[in-house]
Design an enzyme around this catalytic site. Structure first.
Site: not given
Ligand code: ADP
Ligand code: F6P
Length: 320
Positions: A129, A216, A11, A23, A170-171, A73, A103, A125-126, A154
């Site tokens: 977490d 309210h 995201g 960078v 915030g899933r 991906c 993460d 990430t917003i 409001r």
């Molecule tokens: P975020 O980085 O915001 O937590 P995601 O969990 O969607 O978002 O992960 C982003 C990308 O990082 C995935 O689409 C994938 O390409 C890569 N990724 C996620 N988990 C793994 C993993 N366990 N091993 C390798 N690449 C991963």
């Molecule tokens: O970027 C993190 C996040 O905003 C989570 O809080 C939310 O659940 C998720 O991304 C939604 O992302 P998308 O709609 O791009 O799948």
């Protein structure tokens, strides 16, 4: 190290552009060639990248989103996908990569490092977490956007004497809901980290505040809890207060980054390149107690983040 890449993954978050800028500029002034890899690990696999120079990153510090685009991906979660990424790095002479994301993206960076391509993670990430970090790029902007949006909600909530049940992103994490909830004076806040009981934690709290004259209400709910339409019906039925569910959605992820996000992103992007220059890899840049530090990626990914108990209690004590 003479040629490095930078990518944004998962995201997007406001401030990612400021991190890319830091960078690129830090790399360039240290005689490195910096390549911008498009659409995260997707662009790495397909070799979609271009050389960036000092001026390529002009006029982006104030922009939300990411000039490098982002993607999820799934292929990169497979051994064959990682290998394609490694091959692409070898083909393009990329000796190290700065991965800006959450993460999930750090897991990709870890696997790439393990396969011989030095990587440094930068937390973007917003959701805020990431366990090793007090703060992630985009959190402040998103909280402020939520606050501004709910301030508008409001006005109409107050005019009609209604209850607005607001769902924020915030899933799996409630940091946005908790902090923004306090900032908008929510009567109740539901986050995935704490169990809740609708009767006790919503209806009863609303009843208590009604007794002191409140007409309210704003209820803040993290996305991971969900069910805001149903909750709205439950509130109407139990209290007879007209209710509306409001799902803020992706508006929370866009917009011009705040000063804090631009500064932290600049610090973190700078630190990431310095680590690569010093021969470090498989590390995550982090912020703790306002200091920029770094962790081994394995260590970072094994850490657990807890939500601030005191903040959660305080939110409800003073919402009366
Ligand atoms: P975020 O980085 O915001 O937590 P995601 O969990 O969607 O978002 O992960 C982003 C990308 O990082 C995935 O689409 C994938 O390409 C890569 N990724 C996620 N988990 C793994 C993993 N366990 N091993 C390798 N690449 C991963
Ligand atoms: O970027 C993190 C996040 O905003 C989570 O809080 C939310 O659940 C998720 O991304 C939604 O992302 P998308 O709609 O791009 O799948």
């Amino acid at each position: 190290m003479k040629r490095i890449g930078v990518l944004t993954s998962g995201g997007d978050a406001p401030g990612m552009n400021a991190a890319i800028r830091a960078v690129v500029r830090t790399g360039c002034i240290n005689d490195m060639e910096v390549y911008g890899i498009k659409r995260g690990f997707q662009g790495l696999i397909s070799g979609d990248m271009e050389r960036l120079d000092l001026r390529s990153v002009s006029d982006i510090i104030h922009r939300g989103g990411t000039m490098l685009f982002s993607a999820r991906c799934p292929e990169f979660k497979e051994v064959a996908g990682i290998q394609k990424g490694v091959d692409s790095c070898r083909e393009h002479g990329i000796e190290g990569i700065v991965v800006i994301g959450g993460d999930g993206s750090f897991r990709g960076a870890r696997d790439l490092s393990l396969s011989g391509i030095p990587c440094i993670g930068v937390p973007g990430t917003i959701d805020n977490d990431i366990a090793c970090c007090d703060y992630t790029i985009g959190f402040d902007t998103s909280m402020n956007t939520i606050m501004q949006m709910v301030d508008r909600v409001r006005d109409t909530t107050e005019s009609h004497g209604r209850c607005s049940i607001v769902e924020v992103m915030g899933r799996k994490a409630g940091y946005l809901a908790l902090n923004a909830g306090i900032a908008v004076g929510a009567t109740a806040i539901l986050v995935p980290e704490f169990d809740y009981d609708i009767e006790k934690d919503i209806i009863e709290r609303m009843r208590r505040t009604q007794k002191t004259g409140k007409r309210h209400f704003i209820i803040m709910v993290a996305e991971g809890i969900g069910g805001v339409e149903e909750l709205s019906r439950q509130v109407e039925k139990a209290l007879g207060v007209e209710s509306r569910a409001v799902i803020l959605g992706h508006v929370q992820r866009g917009g011009t980054p705040t000063c804090r996000d631009r500064v932290v992103a600049s610090q973190m992007g700078y630190r990431a390149v310095k680590l690569l220059l010093n021969g470090k890899d498989n590390r995550v840049v982090a912020m703790q107690h306002e200091q920029i530090i770094d962790f081994d990626i394995y260590e970072a990914l094994s850490m657990k983040k807890t939500i601030d108990n005191e903040l959660y209690s305080l939110a409800h004590e003073i919402s009366i």
